[in-house]
Design a protein around this motif. Structure first.
Motif, PDB file in Angstrom:
ATOM      1  N   HIS A 291       0.851  -1.187   0.046  1.00 13.81           N
ATOM      2  CA  HIS A 291       0.007  -0.029  -0.017  1.00 13.81           C
ATOM      3  C   HIS A 291       0.985   1.115   0.031  1.00 13.81           C
ATOM      4  CE1 HIS A 291      -2.799  -3.060   0.997  1.00 13.81           C
ATOM      5  NE2 HIS A 291      -2.377  -3.211   2.108  1.00 13.81           N
ATOM      6  N   ILE A 292       0.368   2.397  -0.444  1.00 12.91           N
ATOM      7  CA  ILE A 292       1.068   3.574  -0.522  1.00 12.91           C
ATOM      8  C   ILE A 292       0.588   4.729   0.297  1.00 12.91           C
ATOM      9  CG2 ILE A 292       1.590   5.535  -2.193  1.00 12.91           C
ATOM     10  CD1 ILE A 292       2.642   3.388  -4.165  1.00 12.91           C
ATOM     11  N   PHE A 293       1.085   5.184   0.972  1.00 12.79           N
ATOM     12  CA  PHE A 293       1.071   6.406   1.733  1.00 12.79           C
ATOM     13  C   PHE A 293       1.819   7.671   0.864  1.00 12.79           C
ATOM     14  CE2 PHE A 293      -0.254   3.687   4.719  1.00 12.79           C
ATOM     15  CZ  PHE A 293      -0.784   4.157   5.786  1.00 12.79           C
ATOM     16  N   SER A 294       1.216   8.870   0.907  1.00 14.45           N
ATOM     17  CA  SER A 294       1.710   9.881   0.287  1.00 14.45           C
ATOM     18  C   SER A 294       1.667  11.336   1.331  1.00 14.45           C
ATOM     19  CB  SER A 294       0.625  10.453  -0.864  1.00 14.45           C
ATOM     20  OG  SER A 294       0.955   9.083  -1.709  1.00 14.45           O
ATOM     21  N   SER A 295       2.575  12.296   0.784  1.00 16.37           N
ATOM     22  CA  SER A 295       2.879  13.360   1.666  1.00 16.37           C
ATOM     23  C   SER A 295       3.369  14.357   0.639  1.00 16.37           C
ATOM     24  CB  SER A 295       3.891  12.978   2.651  1.00 16.37           C
ATOM     25  OG  SER A 295       4.321  14.202   3.463  1.00 16.37           O
ATOM     26  N   GLY A 296       3.123  15.645   1.140  1.00 17.29           N
ATOM     27  CA  GLY A 296       3.722  16.858   0.532  1.00 17.29           C
ATOM     28  C   GLY A 296       4.848  17.173   1.098  1.00 17.29           C
ATOM     29  N   ASP A 297       5.080  17.196   2.327  1.00 15.64           N
ATOM     30  CA  ASP A 297       6.591  17.265   2.900  1.00 15.64           C
ATOM     31  C   ASP A 297       7.264  16.351   3.494  1.00 15.64           C
ATOM     32  OD1 ASP A 297       4.896  16.588   5.114  1.00 15.64           O
ATOM     33  OD2 ASP A 297       4.574  18.552   6.022  1.00 15.64           O
ATOM     34  N   GLY A 298       6.926  15.066   3.445  1.00 21.01           N
ATOM     35  CA  GLY A 298       7.773  14.025   3.893  1.00 21.01           C
ATOM     36  C   GLY A 298       7.427  13.918   5.375  1.00 21.01           C
ATOM     37  N   ILE A 299       6.493  14.556   5.924  1.00 24.70           N
ATOM     38  CA  ILE A 299       6.347  14.418   7.581  1.00 24.70           C
ATOM     39  C   ILE A 299       4.989  13.972   7.602  1.00 24.70           C
ATOM     40  CG2 ILE A 299       6.126  15.695   9.526  1.00 24.70           C
ATOM     41  CD1 ILE A 299       8.639  17.458   8.573  1.00 24.70           C
ATOM     42  N   HIS A 300       3.833  14.611   7.089  1.00 29.11           N
ATOM     43  CA  HIS A 300       2.578  14.337   7.244  1.00 29.11           C
ATOM     44  C   HIS A 300       2.019  13.429   5.818  1.00 29.11           C
ATOM     45  CE1 HIS A 300       3.450  18.464   9.122  1.00 29.11           C
ATOM     46  NE2 HIS A 300       2.338  18.020   9.985  1.00 29.11           N
TER      47      HIS A 300
ATOM     48  N   ASP B 147      12.220   7.356 -15.667  1.00 30.07           N
ATOM     49  CA  ASP B 147      12.056   8.407 -16.977  1.00 30.07           C
ATOM     50  C   ASP B 147      12.658   8.014 -18.171  1.00 30.07           C
ATOM     51  OD1 ASP B 147      14.895   8.649 -16.235  1.00 30.07           O
ATOM     52  OD2 ASP B 147      14.423  10.550 -15.653  1.00 30.07           O
ATOM     53  N   ARG B 148      13.445   6.709 -18.504  1.00 32.14           N
ATOM     54  CA  ARG B 148      14.010   6.198 -19.464  1.00 32.14           C
ATOM     55  C   ARG B 148      12.784   5.548 -20.230  1.00 32.14           C
ATOM     56  NH1 ARG B 148      15.859   1.427 -21.646  1.00 32.14           N
ATOM     57  NH2 ARG B 148      15.142   0.352 -19.762  1.00 32.14           N
ATOM     58  N   ILE B 149      11.818   4.841 -19.456  1.00 34.72           N
ATOM     59  CA  ILE B 149      10.736   4.064 -20.210  1.00 34.72           C
ATOM     60  C   ILE B 149       9.325   4.670 -20.030  1.00 34.72           C
ATOM     61  CG2 ILE B 149      11.997   1.896 -20.304  1.00 34.72           C
ATOM     62  CD1 ILE B 149      10.257   1.217 -18.046  1.00 34.72           C
ATOM     63  N   ASN B 150       9.284   5.975 -19.303  1.00 34.05           N
ATOM     64  CA  ASN B 150       8.036   6.432 -18.780  1.00 34.05           C
ATOM     65  C   ASN B 150       7.061   5.670 -18.257  1.00 34.05           C
ATOM     66  OD1 ASN B 150       9.050   9.339 -19.458  1.00 34.05           O
ATOM     67  ND2 ASN B 150       8.577   8.763 -21.653  1.00 34.05           N
ATOM     68  N   LYS B 151       7.567   4.764 -17.284  1.00 30.97           N
ATOM     69  CA  LYS B 151       6.780   3.964 -16.298  1.00 30.97           C
ATOM     70  C   LYS B 151       7.124   3.816 -15.054  1.00 30.97           C
ATOM     71  CE  LYS B 151       5.314   0.892 -20.458  1.00 30.97           C
ATOM     72  NZ  LYS B 151       5.173  -0.416 -20.739  1.00 30.97           N
ATOM     73  N   TYR B 152       6.120   3.319 -14.264  1.00 31.91           N
ATOM     74  CA  TYR B 152       6.683   2.898 -12.887  1.00 31.91           C
ATOM     75  C   TYR B 152       7.091   1.628 -13.094  1.00 31.91           C
ATOM     76  CZ  TYR B 152       4.002   6.928 -11.100  1.00 31.91           C
ATOM     77  OH  TYR B 152       3.416   8.064 -10.892  1.00 31.91           O
ATOM     78  N   VAL B 153       8.352   1.413 -12.420  1.00 33.68           N
ATOM     79  CA  VAL B 153       8.829  -0.077 -12.266  1.00 33.68           C
ATOM     80  C   VAL B 153       8.876  -0.548 -10.722  1.00 33.68           C
ATOM     81  CG1 VAL B 153      10.201   0.062 -14.320  1.00 33.68           C
ATOM     82  CG2 VAL B 153      11.129   0.917 -12.077  1.00 33.68           C
TER      83      VAL B 153
ATOM     84  N   ARG C 299      10.513  -8.046 -10.990  1.00 31.24           N
ATOM     85  CA  ARG C 299      10.534  -6.785 -11.388  1.00 31.24           C
ATOM     86  C   ARG C 299       9.189  -6.744 -12.273  1.00 31.24           C
ATOM     87  NH1 ARG C 299      11.111  -4.138 -16.372  1.00 31.24           N
ATOM     88  NH2 ARG C 299      11.699  -1.939 -16.198  1.00 31.24           N
ATOM     89  N   GLY C 300       8.601  -5.605 -12.405  1.00 29.89           N
ATOM     90  CA  GLY C 300       7.373  -5.191 -13.184  1.00 29.89           C
ATOM     91  C   GLY C 300       7.295  -3.856 -13.689  1.00 29.89           C
ATOM     92  N   GLU C 301       6.243  -3.379 -14.477  1.00 28.60           N
ATOM     93  CA  GLU C 301       6.087  -2.302 -14.970  1.00 28.60           C
ATOM     94  C   GLU C 301       4.827  -1.787 -15.255  1.00 28.60           C
ATOM     95  OE1 GLU C 301       7.626  -2.090 -18.973  1.00 28.60           O
ATOM     96  OE2 GLU C 301       9.812  -2.754 -18.441  1.00 28.60           O
ATOM     97  N   SER C 302       4.393  -0.462 -15.045  1.00 26.13           N
ATOM     98  CA  SER C 302       3.065  -0.245 -15.176  1.00 26.13           C
ATOM     99  C   SER C 302       3.075   1.425 -15.327  1.00 26.13           C
ATOM    100  CB  SER C 302       2.321  -0.230 -13.637  1.00 26.13           C
ATOM    101  OG  SER C 302       1.091   0.335 -13.629  1.00 26.13           O
ATOM    102  N   ASP C 303       2.111   1.864 -16.234  1.00 24.81           N
ATOM    103  CA  ASP C 303       1.936   3.217 -16.817  1.00 24.81           C
ATOM    104  C   ASP C 303       1.151   4.059 -15.377  1.00 24.81           C
ATOM    105  OD1 ASP C 303      -0.430   2.282 -16.931  1.00 24.81           O
ATOM    106  OD2 ASP C 303      -0.391   2.844 -18.967  1.00 24.81           O
ATOM    107  N   HIS C 304       0.868   3.171 -14.418  1.00 30.13           N
ATOM    108  CA  HIS C 304       0.222   4.142 -13.197  1.00 30.13           C
ATOM    109  C   HIS C 304       0.616   3.317 -11.854  1.00 30.13           C
ATOM    110  CE1 HIS C 304      -2.843   1.053 -14.384  1.00 30.13           C
ATOM    111  NE2 HIS C 304      -3.155   1.045 -12.856  1.00 30.13           N
ATOM    112  N   LEU C 305       0.468   3.978 -10.730  1.00 28.00           N
ATOM    113  CA  LEU C 305       0.566   3.542  -9.644  1.00 28.00           C
ATOM    114  C   LEU C 305      -0.288   2.413  -9.432  1.00 28.00           C
ATOM    115  CD1 LEU C 305       1.931   6.422  -7.134  1.00 28.00           C
ATOM    116  CD2 LEU C 305       3.062   4.257  -7.851  1.00 28.00           C
ATOM    117  N   GLY C 306       0.121   1.170  -9.432  1.00 32.18           N
ATOM    118  CA  GLY C 306      -0.972  -0.057  -9.376  1.00 32.18           C
ATOM    119  C   GLY C 306      -0.719  -0.555 -10.844  1.00 32.18           C
TER     120      GLY C 306
END
Length: 535
Positions: free
Chosen positions: A192-201, A231-237, A256-263
């Motif tokens: 699962h992924i958590f996200s933050s704008g400042d690395g703290i919250h 950014d070489r293949i413009n995908k998430y790995v 290893r896997g690739e995806s054009d979006h998170l998930g």
């Protein structure tokens, strides 16, 4: 504790071809479409730039241990030690660290005893643990906890995290943190992924971006899994823990896997393995006893088409070892960090497979485990790079139960300090692999290149008695007037990351920009780490 950097060679890639052919006729058969290198830095991790070579070898350089306890347990919520599933990055002028800790020494049973803490630094050496006040720990908010113990609505056990900067995210989600903790799915394990704008919250933003189907004793994703934008293949790995069914082993390896979006990543069982043990890795009889835990895989940010991996090698104790005549501790043994490099993030060179971050001497704080965490940062001068590794004087499995501790202690493999910390490693910029010229001299010629820029710079170390020279040829292999080998001023007494090449004291190559050229380099008793045409 400070150690001198050691080196190792790339087996199977000793560049000692019988002759260096420089005539146009000899080079004609190798002419291909020129490689566009523009003004990007180029590192040496394979034979891409060596169509003709002799007297050279690719050499891996171990980083230098500083002996520092960069992040160590200082507070009650850290008393169980620092975990290897931690991350570091530099954004602007600030170094950021997210490190995993436990408040119990019995990690294996501490399902809610872990948390992710935050530290920051201005130089990557001296770190501050700010009092953030996000969550109350045992009645006190004066702590640096950002996830876990209720912070970010999460509870954490012995699993840590990996944090990356997502260039596609909105500003308030640019930091992404992934881990297996929180909101378990009944269908199997998941990241699962958590996200933050400042690395703290932090807030949870993406559930189950990578999953593993239920499987008895599968242990998939049981590691520091890695995701980043390539950014070489413009995908998430993703580089995730996958387990093969090797007899007598959990068969830990990296898929290893690739995806054009998170998930959108396939289930772990369907992902191809890109790094794992083979017959050249240690076996006792027919039983493999070394597998690979975590990858710490990165795309190198300061050169074109370069990926590095710092996989953790785990030697697990089995029946038949003299130290354990009757009982063997469960899932126990030492770990250290190895090294691999790739042009595409898929096909990896393992070089000669020696330890990249070896264990310390018995009794030192890293004699039992050296595990590089995710992240590579520059120093403030731009001449060096820092990695950080989780160092411990306790073996994998020491924290499992009292039986394991008894058996390991009886074998003399106990943790004398019972400590787990993060420590800093130092490498020169681009300094993981060099082309080393023989003491009697070596040389190579590149395939056709097209560049942009006005000067050629080298990252090179000649020490006291080495020399380097560069000749520029046309696409057919003929020396270009004014840039012949005899025109090139000797590079000597040099240990620099950006040394300009000159021909009769002139460094200007702008007249050749945009035209197919070849470089012919001679290297004697010196290391060449990278080259770059610069403005």
């Amino acid at each position: 504790m400070m150690t001198r950097g050691k080196t190792c060679l790339l087996k199977g890639f000793l560049l000692v071809l019988a002759a260096t052919a420089r005539s146009p006729a000899a080079l004609a058969d190798t002419v291909t479409k020129p490689i566009d290198i523009s003004d990007r830095r180029q590192v040496f991790i394979d034979g891409r730039f060596m169509t003709r070579a002799k007297g050279l070898e690719l050499t891996v350089h171990q980083p230098r241990k500083t002996g520092e306890m960069t992040i160590k347990p200082d507070h009650e919520w850290e008393t169980g030690g620092v975990g290897p599933y931690s991350s570091v990055m530099k954004v602007g002028d600030t170094y950021h660290m997210w490190y995993h800790v436990m408040d119990t020494v019995q990690w294996h049973t501490g399902e809610k005893n872990g948390c992710i803490c935050y530290a920051r630094s201005k130089d990557g050496i001296h770190w501050e643990k700010p009092e953030l006040g996000l969550i109350e720990y045992k009645g006190n908010r004066r702590n640096n906890i950002v996830v876990g113990h209720g912070a970010a609505g999460a509870q954490i056990g012995q699993d840590g995290v990996m944090v990356f900067l997502d260039p596609n995210a909105p500003d308030d989600e640019r930091f992404r943190m992934l881990g297996r903790f929180d909101v378990p799915v009944e269908a199997g394990q998941a990241i699962h992924i958590f996200s933050s704008g400042d690395g703290i919250h932090w807030k949870k933003t993406h559930e189950s971006v990578c999953t593993a189907r239920p499987q008895e004793q599968g242990h998939h994703l049981d590691s520091q899994n890695v995701i980043f934008w390539d950014d070489r293949i413009n995908k998430y790995v993703c580089y995730v823990r996958k387990n093969r069914s090797d007899p007598g082993s959990q068969g830990r390896c990296i898929a290893r896997g690739e995806s054009d979006h998170l998930g959108g990543f396939p289930a772990v069982q369907d992902l191809p393995i890109v790094f794992g043990g083979d017959r050249d890795d240690l076996h006792h009889g027919d039983t493999p006893v070394v597998d690979f835990y975590m990858s710490a895989a990165i795309k190198y940010p300061w050169a074109q088409d370069a990926y590095y991996m710092f996989p953790t090698a785990y030697y697990h104790y089995i029946n038949g070892l003299a130290e354990f005549p009757k009982e063997v501790p469960t899932n126990a043994g030492p770990l250290d960090t190895r090294f691999a490099a790739s042009r595409d993030g898929i096909n990896w060179q393992r070089f000669d497979r020696r330890s990249f971050v070896p264990l310390g001497m018995k009794g030192e704080f890293d004699w039992a485990s050296t595990r590089v965490i995710w992240g590579l940062v520059p120093d403030v001068s731009g001449r060096e790079m820092y990695l950080y590794y989780r160092a411990s004087d306790w073996l994998h499995g020491w924290d499992r139960d009292e039986r394991n501790k008894r058996l390991l202690a009886e074998a003399g493999l106990n943790a004398s300090q019972n400590i787990a910390v993060l420590s800093r490693l130092v490498s020169r910029r681009d300094g993981f692999v060099s082309v080393r010229g023989a003491y009697t001299g070596g040389e190579f010629t590149t395939p056709p290149l097209v560049f942009q820029g006005s000067k050629l710079s080298l990252n090179v170390d000649t020490s006291a008695a080495g020399i380097v020279q560069v000749e520029i040829l046309d696409a057919d292999g003929r020396p270009i007037k004014g840039f012949a080998l005899d025109d090139c001023d000797l590079i000597h007494t040099c240990n620099e990351v950006d040394r300009a090449v000159t021909w009769k004291r002139n460094s200007d190559v702008s007249s050749l920009a945009g035209k197919p050229i070849r470089l012919h380099m001679t290297i004697r008793d010196a290391d060449l780490y990278a080259f770059q045409f610069q403005q």
